[in-house]
Motif scaffolding. Structure first.
Motif, mmCIF file in Angstrom:
data_model
loop_
_atom_site.group_PDB
_atom_site.id
_atom_site.type_symbol
_atom_site.label_atom_id
_atom_site.label_comp_id
_atom_site.label_asym_id
_atom_site.label_seq_id
_atom_site.Cartn_x
_atom_site.Cartn_y
_atom_site.Cartn_z
ATOM 1 N N ASP A 1 52.592 22.733 48.964
ATOM 2 C CA ASP A 1 53.932 23.221 48.648
ATOM 3 C C ASP A 1 55.012 22.152 48.639
ATOM 4 O OD1 ASP A 1 53.022 25.884 48.439
ATOM 5 O OD2 ASP A 1 53.143 26.136 50.610
ATOM 6 N N THR A 2 54.801 21.048 49.351
ATOM 7 C CA THR A 2 55.847 20.037 49.474
ATOM 8 C C THR A 2 55.235 18.639 49.416
ATOM 9 O OG1 THR A 2 55.706 19.837 51.893
ATOM 10 C CG2 THR A 2 57.133 21.585 51.008
ATOM 11 N N PRO A 3 56.049 17.625 49.110
ATOM 12 C CA PRO A 3 55.538 16.247 49.146
ATOM 13 C C PRO A 3 54.990 15.857 50.514
ATOM 14 C CG PRO A 3 57.614 16.330 47.951
ATOM 15 C CD PRO A 3 57.427 17.687 48.560
ATOM 16 N N ARG A 4 55.629 16.313 51.578
ATOM 17 C CA ARG A 4 55.147 15.951 52.914
ATOM 18 C C ARG A 4 53.822 16.634 53.230
ATOM 19 N NH1 ARG A 4 60.370 15.215 56.943
ATOM 20 N NH2 ARG A 4 61.747 14.229 55.419
ATOM 21 N N ALA B 1 52.184 26.510 70.167
ATOM 22 C CA ALA B 1 52.221 25.052 70.300
ATOM 23 C C ALA B 1 51.388 24.393 69.210
ATOM 24 C CB ALA B 1 51.721 24.636 71.679
ATOM 25 N N LEU B 2 50.197 24.924 68.955
ATOM 26 C CA LEU B 2 49.337 24.353 67.916
ATOM 27 C C LEU B 2 49.984 24.474 66.543
ATOM 28 C CD1 LEU B 2 45.873 25.710 69.100
ATOM 29 C CD2 LEU B 2 46.773 23.405 69.369
ATOM 30 N N SER B 3 50.602 25.623 66.292
ATOM 31 C CA SER B 3 51.279 25.817 65.014
ATOM 32 C C SER B 3 52.456 24.862 64.864
ATOM 33 C CB SER B 3 51.759 27.268 64.902
ATOM 34 O OG SER B 3 52.422 27.491 63.678
ATOM 35 N N ALA B 4 53.205 24.662 65.951
ATOM 36 C CA ALA B 4 54.369 23.775 65.903
ATOM 37 C C ALA B 4 53.965 22.329 65.669
ATOM 38 C CB ALA B 4 55.162 23.890 67.204
ATOM 39 N N TYR B 5 52.853 21.903 66.273
ATOM 40 C CA TYR B 5 52.392 20.526 66.082
ATOM 41 C C TYR B 5 52.083 20.264 64.610
ATOM 42 C CZ TYR B 5 51.754 20.423 71.179
ATOM 43 O OH TYR B 5 51.948 20.483 72.534
ATOM 44 N N GLU B 6 51.380 21.201 63.975
ATOM 45 C CA GLU B 6 51.019 21.005 62.571
ATOM 46 C C GLU B 6 52.247 21.105 61.671
ATOM 47 O OE1 GLU B 6 48.476 20.114 59.416
ATOM 48 O OE2 GLU B 6 48.318 19.888 61.596
ATOM 49 N N MET B 7 53.160 22.003 61.995
ATOM 50 C CA MET B 7 54.381 22.133 61.198
ATOM 51 C C MET B 7 55.204 20.850 61.248
ATOM 52 S SD MET B 7 57.445 24.956 61.486
ATOM 53 C CE MET B 7 56.302 26.284 61.123
ATOM 54 N N GLU B 8 55.238 20.224 62.414
ATOM 55 C CA GLU B 8 55.990 18.978 62.541
ATOM 56 C C GLU B 8 55.379 17.883 61.680
ATOM 57 O OE1 GLU B 8 57.768 16.017 66.040
ATOM 58 O OE2 GLU B 8 56.409 17.659 66.552
ATOM 59 N N ARG B 9 54.040 17.860 61.572
ATOM 60 C CA ARG B 9 53.380 16.853 60.754
ATOM 61 C C ARG B 9 53.625 17.080 59.266
ATOM 62 N NH1 ARG B 9 52.458 12.292 62.601
ATOM 63 N NH2 ARG B 9 50.933 11.972 60.957
ATOM 64 N N THR B 10 53.766 18.332 58.851
ATOM 65 C CA THR B 10 53.911 18.622 57.427
ATOM 66 C C THR B 10 55.364 18.729 56.975
ATOM 67 O OG1 THR B 10 53.699 20.995 57.881
ATOM 68 C CG2 THR B 10 51.699 19.810 57.287
ATOM 69 N N THR B 11 56.290 18.926 57.908
ATOM 70 C CA THR B 11 57.695 19.077 57.528
ATOM 71 C C THR B 11 58.604 18.043 58.172
ATOM 72 O OG1 THR B 11 58.236 20.609 59.342
ATOM 73 C CG2 THR B 11 57.348 21.565 57.310
ATOM 74 N N GLY B 12 58.143 17.415 59.250
ATOM 75 C CA GLY B 12 58.995 16.488 59.974
ATOM 76 C C GLY B 12 59.974 17.188 60.894
ATOM 77 N N ILE B 13 59.847 18.506 61.016
ATOM 78 C CA ILE B 13 60.775 19.294 61.832
ATOM 79 C C ILE B 13 60.030 19.865 63.031
ATOM 80 C CG2 ILE B 13 62.303 21.301 61.881
ATOM 81 C CD1 ILE B 13 62.658 20.943 58.859
ATOM 82 N N SER B 14 60.602 19.687 64.210
ATOM 83 C CA SER B 14 60.023 20.247 65.427
ATOM 84 C C SER B 14 60.756 21.538 65.773
ATOM 85 C CB SER B 14 60.152 19.245 66.583
ATOM 86 O OG SER B 14 59.654 19.794 67.780
ATOM 87 N N CYS B 15 60.005 22.600 65.990
ATOM 88 C CA CYS B 15 60.641 23.880 66.304
ATOM 89 C C CYS B 15 59.721 24.717 67.190
ATOM 90 C CB CYS B 15 60.991 24.648 65.029
ATOM 91 S SG CYS B 15 59.568 25.103 64.024
ATOM 92 N N GLY B 16 60.312 25.663 67.890
ATOM 93 C CA GLY B 16 59.545 26.603 68.696
ATOM 94 C C GLY B 16 59.153 26.109 70.067
ATOM 95 N N ASN B 17 59.534 24.878 70.427
ATOM 96 C CA ASN B 17 59.110 24.345 71.718
ATOM 97 C C ASN B 17 59.752 25.096 72.884
ATOM 98 O OD1 ASN B 17 57.638 22.360 73.275
ATOM 99 N ND2 ASN B 17 59.620 21.452 73.771
ATOM 100 N N GLU B 18 61.000 25.538 72.695
ATOM 101 C CA GLU B 18 61.694 26.244 73.774
ATOM 102 C C GLU B 18 60.988 27.555 74.110
ATOM 103 O OE1 GLU B 18 63.029 25.264 70.983
ATOM 104 O OE2 GLU B 18 64.501 23.703 71.470
ATOM 105 N N GLU B 19 60.606 28.308 73.061
ATOM 106 C CA GLU B 19 59.929 29.580 73.291
ATOM 107 C C GLU B 19 58.568 29.377 73.957
ATOM 108 O OE1 GLU B 19 61.227 28.587 70.490
ATOM 109 O OE2 GLU B 19 62.626 30.105 69.717
ATOM 110 N N PHE B 20 57.855 28.324 73.521
ATOM 111 C CA PHE B 20 56.539 28.050 74.104
ATOM 112 C C PHE B 20 56.659 27.725 75.592
ATOM 113 C CE2 PHE B 20 53.587 24.547 75.254
ATOM 114 C CZ PHE B 20 52.431 25.307 75.353
ATOM 115 N N GLN B 21 57.585 26.837 75.925
ATOM 116 C CA GLN B 21 57.748 26.455 77.327
ATOM 117 C C GLN B 21 58.188 27.644 78.177
ATOM 118 O OE1 GLN B 21 60.161 22.992 77.906
ATOM 119 N NE2 GLN B 21 58.882 21.675 76.631
#
Length: 361
Positions: free
Chosen positions: A33-36, A259-279
């Motif tokens: 879907d994206t260049p990244r 957490a696993l979903s967020a790690y992969e999303m960060e690799r494909t979008t460069g954006i980190s999200c959802g860490n607060e809810e996970f913790q």
């Protein structure tokens, strides 16, 4: 070292082809879907040093795109050619760069030129991106210059399916280079007519149409469950050999999914999200008086035993797997992310909780 400028390279069939013929805009349809995300996909393809062919004047072999995708592995040139083709398909002004790394090893990577003049380097082996800002060698000595964040030292030429530019600047150091291809004092261009003559479809040196990427047939949920069950069995057996009991906590296992979903999303979008809810969820689930350690790990294969062996080679992971204490609870979560051409990336998290410690792998 003289500038690295290669105009022709031999393919896997022994045919000497111009470098521009290895590139062509490639659209991934609905598979990427994206260049990244495209960069992430290319980085998952295996790395294998290209063989050297020829006699006295030995030359590295480049793979055509079809051969590269069939093998699912190749050298840095093959990765760069594919990534450049995908970025061109996404409408970016992309080129393959030929130069050296910081350790003076010949290397190729991808560059995208923005409409605002921004130059972005793409590492096709890792998916990492770097913004290039040129340093002026004539600046006063006391003026602090920016230290490059990218791992590239020199650049000899850049090319894509329509252009080939040789670097003729006073220095081929990447940090000093300017990428104004209209400035003939800095870049020597090959005739576009000459490029079209040898690279146009139907010419003797042109490649057949690039094959489309294949949609994954991997059932992500089923593959995740299968690997997770294998990991569970191996953890239980490993702890049993140490005389330790294993009590699994399915609720904690489920809480590791974000957490696993967020790690992969960060690799494909460069954006980190959802860490607060996970913790917050982990803190709620772990009883008072417990502590925990985190160690996420990722793999590009589906061999659970190989993955578990890799985990145990880490002293930190071994400490987590062999956690001892009162009221020990173990949780594991695996998430498989399928990519085109049957490539997969999966993350593994393992958590062990006791009255004195709570560890996450």
């Amino acid at each position: 070292m003289p500038p690295l400028i290669g105009i022709h390279f031999v393919d896997e069939n022994g045919v000497n082809r111009p470098v521009c013929s290895y590139i062509r805009p490639l659209r991934a349809g609905r598979l990427l879907d994206t260049p990244r995300q495209a960069a992430r996909f290319v980085s998952l393809l295996g790395y294998e040093k290209a063989p050297v062919v020829g006699g006295g004047g030995k030359q590295e072999q480049w793979c055509t795109l079809l051969s590269f995708l069939c093998q699912n592995k190749g050298d840095c040139e093959d990765h760069a050619n594919l990534l450049c083709s995908l970025l061109l398909g996404f409408g970016l002004n992309a080129y393959v760069c030929v130069g050296t790394t910081a350790k003076s090893v010949p290397h190729t990577w991808v560059m995208a030129c923005g409409t605002d003049g921004t130059i972005t380097f793409w590492n096709s082996l890792t998916g990492d991106r770097y913004i290039h800002k040129s340093n002026n060698p004539d600046d006063p000595p006391l003026l602090q210059q920016q230290k490059p964040t990218y791992p590239y030292r020199t650049i000899g030429c850049v090319f894509n399916h329509q252009s080939f530019f040789a670097n003729c600047q006073p220095s081929d150091a990447v940090e000093l280079c300017e990428f104004d291809f209209h400035d003939e004092s800095k870049w020597k261009a090959m005739s576009e007519e000459a490029i079209m003559t040898v690279c146009a479809q139907g010419s003797t040196t042109s490649l057949p149409p690039f094959p489309p990427l294949c949609a994954s047939v991997i059932d992500s949920a089923a593959a995740s469950n299968e690997i997770e069950l294998e990991i569970r069995n191996m953890v239980s057996e490993h702890r049993k050999d140490l005389g330790l009991a294993t009590v699994w906590d399915d609720h904690l296992s489920y809480l590791l999914s974000p957490a696993l979903s967020a790690y992969e999303m960060e690799r494909t979008t460069g954006i980190s999200c959802g860490n607060e809810e996970f913790q917050d969820a982990i803190r709620t689930a772990v009883p008072d008086g417990h502590t925990f350690k985190g160690f996420p790990i990722h793999f590009v294969h589906r061999n659970a035993r190989r993955a578990f062996s890799t985990c145990l080679r880490s002293p930190f992971c071994d400490e987590i797997v062999c956690c001892r204490g009162d009221h020990v609870r173990i949780a594991v979560r695996v998430r498989v992310f399928p990519y085109p051409n049957q490539l997969v990336q999966y993350g593994l998290c393992l958590l062990a909780s006791t009255a004195w410690c709570c560890n996450i792998l």
